[in-house]
Design a protein around this motif. Structure first.
Motif, PDB file in Angstrom:
ATOM      1  N   THR A   1      -4.366   2.200   6.738  1.00  0.00           N
ATOM      2  CA  THR A   1      -4.915   1.080   6.056  1.00  0.00           C
ATOM      3  C   THR A   1      -5.162  -0.021   7.131  1.00  0.00           C
TER       4      THR A   1
ATOM      5  N   ASP B   1      -8.471  -6.129  -6.098  1.00  0.00           N
ATOM      6  CA  ASP B   1      -9.897  -6.154  -6.096  1.00  0.00           C
ATOM      7  C   ASP B   1     -10.064  -7.046  -4.645  1.00  0.00           C
TER       8      ASP B   1
ATOM      9  N   ARG C   1      -9.107  -4.880  -1.443  1.00  0.00           N
ATOM     10  CA  ARG C   1      -9.956  -3.901  -1.344  1.00  0.00           C
ATOM     11  C   ARG C   1     -11.239  -4.350  -0.722  1.00  0.00           C
TER      12      ARG C   1
ATOM     13  N   VAL D   1      -9.450  -0.996   4.185  1.00  0.00           N
ATOM     14  CA  VAL D   1      -9.938   0.346   3.797  1.00  0.00           C
ATOM     15  C   VAL D   1      -8.954   1.380   4.196  1.00  0.00           C
TER      16      VAL D   1
ATOM     17  N   ASN E   1       0.856  -1.128   0.041  1.00  0.00           N
ATOM     18  CA  ASN E   1       0.072   0.034   0.160  1.00  0.00           C
ATOM     19  C   ASN E   1       0.897   1.156   0.115  1.00  0.00           C
TER      20      ASN E   1
ATOM     21  N   GLN F   1      -8.160   3.684  -5.384  1.00  0.00           N
ATOM     22  CA  GLN F   1      -9.735   3.838  -5.554  1.00  0.00           C
ATOM     23  C   GLN F   1      -9.967   4.126  -3.908  1.00  0.00           C
TER      24      GLN F   1
END
Length: 411
Positions: A340, A307, A310, A314, A55, A274
């Protein structure tokens, strides 16, 4: 799980990836095993040699054989980009600076299996245009020209690449030229000091470290890596990163970075943002080669694994500025803490260390030079009250002891 866009093959089916992705221990379920959890049976031949997902803070969210060495091919150009941006920041070169093509530049651009963009002697290109050729068209000649412009000749620039890698902590990485093409393809245009060597070698972990530093130090790199099409001197070129908007494996939020292709397989460094959460995926050498399907698989693996993460994590404000009860103490935070964290609130909690810094605690691993985000805190009222209680208790014990001693003596 969000549906991903894919037009290339049967792999267009939406995949569901299992929970082992959430752990950062090496040699967990392989990328192919993870994407096959939904019943889709990809061949194990598609497994990359190594893969790692981090991240924005350098936290490792997925790690599969990330220390295994492989051939990054054109992902090597990310180091050339890093040094080019460094030179721009220092004023050593300018984006609008023009460079005139030599006879050698023309010849190297016409070598087989080497260039996607042809050059002609006497043409002039700006540094900015060459950077676009390098990132978008993955032009090896443009990369060699930039290296020559920055350091006088290709061998010296390759030395700079190696020195920077060492300082960055990319210990297993060994560069042999600025472009990542095998030196036997570059022929006489390979750096002379490296002519007896062939391919660059690196690891997914090292390339992830480079991506992290590049994005942190030079975020403007995304203005180049997010491009999908370009045109110069009437020549059209387009990206090979199929996860970008409008491409066959488009995944929302993707803004780069770079693909790599060699006879070792298909590699990818991908960054995606995102909802304020940026994730970087690096994978090395997806086989078989050559294979049009494998070109798509490398992006599909990266897309689906990002994905899934995710779905589990968060990026958010975990605690605001002000007074809070943390780790059994009343503390005042000088600013809010963003981090995160798992979406399941039961999997993490706030703690304070001996330096009076508050941070989020749960099992975590980071790449070299990165660490858990922390904010400074000041202990307020609650701790002082505790001390008063302790002191009062001690005094009561002492007083009680004295009274008992006096009564004993009085007998």
């Amino acid at each position: 799980m969000k549906k991903l866009i894919s037009t290339a093959s049967v792999l267009a089916t939406t995949l569901v990836i299992s929970s082992p992705l959430a752990q950062a221990t090496d040699e967990h379920a392989s990328p192919v095993d993870n994407v096959n959890e939904d019943g889709l049976k990809l061949s194990q031949d598609y497994n990359p040699k190594g893969m790692i997902i981090t991240n924005r803070h350098g936290q490792i969210l997925y790690n599969y054989h990330s220390k295994t060495t492989g051939d990054p091919a054109s992902m090597t150009k990310l180091m050339t980009l890093y040094l080019t941006f460094d030179a721009l920041d220092k004023g050593q070169i300018k984006k609008d600076q023009t460079i005139k093509m030599t006879e050698g530049d023309e010849k190297v651009s016409h070598l087989p299996n080497l260039s996607t963009f042809k050059l002609k002697k006497g043409q002039t290109y700006t540094v900015d245009e060459l950077m676009k050729q390098m990132t978008l068209a993955s032009s090896n000649p443009a990369t060699l020209i930039l290296g020559r412009t920055l350091d006088g000749h290709r061998a010296k620039f390759t030395d700079s690449m190696k020195d920077t890698a060492k300082k960055t902590g990319m210990t297993p990485t060994h560069f042999t030229n600025p472009s990542g093409a095998s030196n036997d393809l570059l022929k006489t245009y390979a750096p002379k000091a490296y002519k007896d060597e062939t391919k660059t070698t690196t690891t997914a972990q090292d390339m992830s470290l480079l991506v992290h530093r590049l994005l942190k130090r030079h975020p403007d790199v995304l203005k180049y890596t997010k491009l999908t099409h370009g045109e110069q001197y009437g020549q059209h070129f387009e990206t090979t990163n199929l996860s970008l908007l409008g491409e066959a494996e488009a995944y929302p939020g993707t803004d780069g970075l770079k693909t790599g292709t060699s006879d070792e397989g298909y590699s990818l460094a991908l960054t995606n943002k995102q909802d304020s959460l940026r994730l970087n995926a690096t994978l090395l050498d997806v086989k078989p080669y050559p294979s049009e399907q494998a070109k798509h698989v490398r992006n599909q693996i990266a897309n689906h694994m990002i994905d899934h993460l995710r779905d589990e994590y968060v990026y958010k404000k975990v605690v605001s500025k002000g007074v809070h009860q943390i780790d059994g103490q009343k503390v005042e935070l000088k600013k809010a803490l963003y981090d995160t964290v798992p979406k399941d609130k039961n999997k993490w909690h706030l703690k304070m260390n001996d330096q009076h810094q508050v941070y989020v605690s749960y099992p975590r691993h980071f790449i070299k030079g990165s660490h858990v985000p922390k904010v400074d805190a000041k202990v307020v009222g609650g701790n002082r009250f505790k001390k008063l209680i302790i002191i009062s208790g001690v005094l009561l014990l002492v007083v009680g002891g004295l009274i008992g001693w006096v009564k004993y003596k009085g007998k």
